[in-house]
Design a protein around this motif. Sequence first.
Motif, PDB file in Angstrom:
ATOM      1  N   VAL A   6      35.069 -42.887 -51.589  1.00 60.17           N
ATOM      2  CA  VAL A   6      36.250 -42.767 -50.743  1.00 60.17           C
ATOM      3  C   VAL A   6      35.934 -43.375 -49.384  1.00 60.17           C
ATOM      4  O   VAL A   6      34.990 -42.947 -48.708  1.00 60.17           O
ATOM      5  CB  VAL A   6      36.685 -41.302 -50.565  1.00 60.17           C
ATOM      6  N   ILE A   7      36.709 -44.375 -48.990  1.00 59.62           N
ATOM      7  CA  ILE A   7      36.536 -45.042 -47.699  1.00 59.62           C
ATOM      8  C   ILE A   7      37.305 -44.255 -46.642  1.00 59.62           C
ATOM      9  O   ILE A   7      38.516 -44.045 -46.778  1.00 59.62           O
ATOM     10  CB  ILE A   7      37.035 -46.493 -47.768  1.00 59.62           C
ATOM     11  N   ASN A   8      36.598 -43.850 -45.578  1.00 57.32           N
ATOM     12  CA  ASN A   8      37.208 -42.965 -44.593  1.00 57.32           C
ATOM     13  C   ASN A   8      36.607 -43.207 -43.214  1.00 57.32           C
ATOM     14  O   ASN A   8      35.385 -43.264 -43.056  1.00 57.32           O
ATOM     15  CB  ASN A   8      36.979 -41.507 -45.019  1.00 57.32           C
ATOM     16  N   LEU A   9      37.470 -43.371 -42.218  1.00 63.75           N
ATOM     17  CA  LEU A   9      37.012 -43.507 -40.833  1.00 63.75           C
ATOM     18  C   LEU A   9      36.418 -42.191 -40.349  1.00 63.75           C
ATOM     19  O   LEU A   9      36.930 -41.116 -40.655  1.00 63.75           O
ATOM     20  CB  LEU A   9      38.176 -43.898 -39.926  1.00 63.75           C
ATOM     21  N   ASP A  10      35.359 -42.274 -39.554  1.00 70.86           N
ATOM     22  CA  ASP A  10      34.728 -41.071 -39.014  1.00 70.86           C
ATOM     23  C   ASP A  10      35.715 -40.218 -38.220  1.00 70.86           C
ATOM     24  O   ASP A  10      35.633 -38.990 -38.217  1.00 70.86           O
ATOM     25  CB  ASP A  10      33.549 -41.452 -38.116  1.00 70.86           C
ATOM     26  N   ARG A  11      36.666 -40.877 -37.561  1.00 72.06           N
ATOM     27  CA  ARG A  11      37.614 -40.138 -36.730  1.00 72.06           C
ATOM     28  C   ARG A  11      38.818 -39.604 -37.524  1.00 72.06           C
ATOM     29  O   ARG A  11      39.628 -38.865 -36.975  1.00 72.06           O
ATOM     30  CB  ARG A  11      38.097 -41.015 -35.574  1.00 72.06           C
ATOM     31  N   MET A  19      41.425 -35.420 -48.955  1.00 69.69           N
ATOM     32  CA  MET A  19      40.820 -36.057 -50.125  1.00 69.69           C
ATOM     33  C   MET A  19      39.839 -35.108 -50.812  1.00 69.69           C
ATOM     34  O   MET A  19      39.789 -35.036 -52.046  1.00 69.69           O
ATOM     35  CB  MET A  19      40.103 -37.348 -49.716  1.00 69.69           C
ATOM     36  N   THR A  20      39.076 -34.367 -50.034  1.00 71.49           N
ATOM     37  CA  THR A  20      38.129 -33.412 -50.610  1.00 71.49           C
ATOM     38  C   THR A  20      38.861 -32.371 -51.445  1.00 71.49           C
ATOM     39  O   THR A  20      38.418 -31.999 -52.545  1.00 71.49           O
ATOM     40  CB  THR A  20      37.327 -32.724 -49.496  1.00 71.49           C
ATOM     41  N   SER A  21      39.980 -31.919 -50.951  1.00 73.20           N
ATOM     42  CA  SER A  21      40.778 -30.929 -51.675  1.00 73.20           C
ATOM     43  C   SER A  21      41.284 -31.501 -52.993  1.00 73.20           C
ATOM     44  O   SER A  21      41.245 -30.826 -54.034  1.00 73.20           O
ATOM     45  CB  SER A  21      41.953 -30.470 -50.813  1.00 73.20           C
ATOM     46  N   GLN A  22      41.745 -32.740 -52.968  1.00 70.01           N
ATOM     47  CA  GLN A  22      42.264 -33.347 -54.192  1.00 70.01           C
ATOM     48  C   GLN A  22      41.165 -33.536 -55.243  1.00 70.01           C
ATOM     49  O   GLN A  22      41.373 -33.281 -56.431  1.00 70.01           O
ATOM     50  CB  GLN A  22      42.910 -34.697 -53.871  1.00 70.01           C
ATOM     51  N   PHE A  23      39.993 -33.979 -54.815  1.00 67.79           N
ATOM     52  CA  PHE A  23      38.892 -34.160 -55.762  1.00 67.79           C
ATOM     53  C   PHE A  23      38.411 -32.816 -56.298  1.00 67.79           C
ATOM     54  O   PHE A  23      38.047 -32.700 -57.473  1.00 67.79           O
ATOM     55  CB  PHE A  23      37.736 -34.915 -55.090  1.00 67.79           C
ATOM     56  N   ASP A  29      33.252 -35.223 -58.502  1.00 71.74           N
ATOM     57  CA  ASP A  29      32.425 -35.503 -57.335  1.00 71.74           C
ATOM     58  C   ASP A  29      32.764 -36.884 -56.776  1.00 71.74           C
ATOM     59  O   ASP A  29      33.204 -37.771 -57.519  1.00 71.74           O
ATOM     60  CB  ASP A  29      30.945 -35.472 -57.716  1.00 71.74           C
ATOM     61  N   PHE A  30      32.541 -37.047 -55.495  1.00 76.33           N
ATOM     62  CA  PHE A  30      32.742 -38.360 -54.886  1.00 76.33           C
ATOM     63  C   PHE A  30      31.765 -38.523 -53.735  1.00 76.33           C
ATOM     64  O   PHE A  30      31.171 -37.559 -53.249  1.00 76.33           O
ATOM     65  CB  PHE A  30      34.187 -38.524 -54.390  1.00 76.33           C
ATOM     66  N   GLU A  31      31.622 -39.758 -53.298  1.00 73.00           N
ATOM     67  CA  GLU A  31      30.787 -40.070 -52.142  1.00 73.00           C
ATOM     68  C   GLU A  31      31.647 -40.712 -51.063  1.00 73.00           C
ATOM     69  O   GLU A  31      32.394 -41.642 -51.343  1.00 73.00           O
ATOM     70  CB  GLU A  31      29.649 -41.008 -52.526  1.00 73.00           C
ATOM     71  N   ARG A  32      31.526 -40.205 -49.875  1.00 78.18           N
ATOM     72  CA  ARG A  32      32.271 -40.760 -48.750  1.00 78.18           C
ATOM     73  C   ARG A  32      31.563 -42.004 -48.224  1.00 78.18           C
ATOM     74  O   ARG A  32      30.342 -42.023 -48.058  1.00 78.18           O
ATOM     75  CB  ARG A  32      32.395 -39.733 -47.624  1.00 78.18           C
ATOM     76  N   ILE A  33      32.361 -43.054 -47.956  1.00 79.78           N
ATOM     77  CA  ILE A  33      31.858 -44.276 -47.334  1.00 79.78           C
ATOM     78  C   ILE A  33      32.476 -44.375 -45.940  1.00 79.78           C
ATOM     79  O   ILE A  33      33.701 -44.393 -45.791  1.00 79.78           O
ATOM     80  CB  ILE A  33      32.235 -45.529 -48.158  1.00 79.78           C
ATOM     81  N   SER A  34      31.634 -44.399 -44.927  1.00 76.56           N
ATOM     82  CA  SER A  34      32.122 -44.484 -43.556  1.00 76.56           C
ATOM     83  C   SER A  34      32.750 -45.859 -43.315  1.00 76.56           C
ATOM     84  O   SER A  34      32.080 -46.896 -43.417  1.00 76.56           O
ATOM     85  CB  SER A  34      30.975 -44.264 -42.573  1.00 76.56           C
ATOM     86  N   ALA A  35      34.031 -45.863 -43.017  1.00 81.49           N
ATOM     87  CA  ALA A  35      34.762 -47.126 -42.848  1.00 81.49           C
ATOM     88  C   ALA A  35      34.345 -47.821 -41.557  1.00 81.49           C
ATOM     89  O   ALA A  35      33.935 -47.188 -40.571  1.00 81.49           O
ATOM     90  CB  ALA A  35      36.257 -46.857 -42.829  1.00 81.49           C
ATOM     91  N   VAL A  36      34.453 -49.135 -41.556  1.00 82.85           N
ATOM     92  CA  VAL A  36      34.230 -49.927 -40.343  1.00 82.85           C
ATOM     93  C   VAL A  36      35.442 -49.730 -39.443  1.00 82.85           C
ATOM     94  O   VAL A  36      36.583 -49.919 -39.879  1.00 82.85           O
ATOM     95  CB  VAL A  36      34.034 -51.412 -40.693  1.00 82.85           C
ATOM     96  N   ASP A  37      35.215 -49.359 -38.195  1.00 82.47           N
ATOM     97  CA  ASP A  37      36.293 -48.957 -37.292  1.00 82.47           C
ATOM     98  C   ASP A  37      36.695 -50.090 -36.362  1.00 82.47           C
ATOM     99  O   ASP A  37      35.869 -50.594 -35.592  1.00 82.47           O
ATOM    100  CB  ASP A  37      35.842 -47.742 -36.474  1.00 82.47           C
ATOM    101  N   GLY A  38      37.962 -50.477 -36.432  1.00 86.88           N
ATOM    102  CA  GLY A  38      38.461 -51.539 -35.562  1.00 86.88           C
ATOM    103  C   GLY A  38      38.478 -51.164 -34.095  1.00 86.88           C
ATOM    104  O   GLY A  38      38.517 -52.038 -33.223  1.00 86.88           O
ATOM    105  N   ILE A  97      46.263 -38.322 -55.534  1.00 85.96           N
ATOM    106  CA  ILE A  97      45.797 -38.438 -56.914  1.00 85.96           C
ATOM    107  C   ILE A  97      46.811 -37.708 -57.788  1.00 85.96           C
ATOM    108  O   ILE A  97      46.903 -36.479 -57.764  1.00 85.96           O
ATOM    109  CB  ILE A  97      44.394 -37.842 -57.079  1.00 85.96           C
ATOM    110  N   VAL A  98      47.586 -38.456 -58.534  1.00 84.63           N
ATOM    111  CA  VAL A  98      48.710 -37.886 -59.293  1.00 84.63           C
ATOM    112  C   VAL A  98      48.433 -37.837 -60.790  1.00 84.63           C
ATOM    113  O   VAL A  98      49.230 -37.284 -61.549  1.00 84.63           O
ATOM    114  CB  VAL A  98      50.002 -38.687 -59.026  1.00 84.63           C
ATOM    115  N   GLY A  99      47.333 -38.425 -61.231  1.00 80.93           N
ATOM    116  CA  GLY A  99      46.983 -38.417 -62.649  1.00 80.93           C
ATOM    117  C   GLY A  99      45.564 -37.914 -62.833  1.00 80.93           C
ATOM    118  O   GLY A  99      44.937 -37.394 -61.902  1.00 80.93           O
TER     119      GLY A  99
END
Length: 247
Positions: A6-11, A19-23, A29-38, A97-99
Amino acid sequence: MVPCFVINLDRSQQRMVNMTSQFSTQSIDFERISAVDGASISEDVIARYYSLSSPLKYHKQLNKGEICCYLSHRKVWQKMVDEQIPQAIILEDDVDIVGDLSAVADTLPSMVDDWDYIKLAEHTRRRGVVHSESVNPFTRVIYDKIPARTCAQAVSLSGARKLLAASEKIYRPIDIDLQYWWEKDLNIFGLQPYPVKPKDDAPSEIDKVKQRHKTQKNTWLKVRQQAAFLINNAKHVKARLATLNKK
């Protein structure tokens, strides 16, 4: 089990909570990927990947949000290559996540190994299907035009390698660039019914950084590019279908 990222900005902490609730609901299980912040990316990093030296590639100057969205997906592709991950499910944090996402993870390894990228969600502007095949319990489709948005997809290791090689320099937003799939020799499909959909009420993080509609544009170049795209897309879709019919 196919890993989920899951790509997610730190802020964007509330998005991560959602997203954590949906998973958790799906017991995945999932792994968070810290997004590049503009909002904090350096000009040196931008210059490494983006320049206006090839204006014929796209009619509009990209803003920092669009560049960082692309770079965030590159982080996941690079991780796949570095760790030799055969397949991965990649979501942005503004989706519902609907399915059954676990069914997708179970289906991917048994699928014919002929794909690089599979759309797991679609823009509200639906694209036509020109070919379909059953991959129980889903239907795998080929589009007449690749749908916009990159909020949910599966990527294979071969796809990650191709995408990294093709994005050493960035000229278009990532979802537009994927529509030029033949430039990268990508085999892109969709998986229906879609297990994920864009969250309707989620504000765009790209627009928060800088309004994309206010960036510099070239209208005449846009018309030329759209005409060229229609011709090339039709040609390459036809050739792809002809190849399938020979099998």
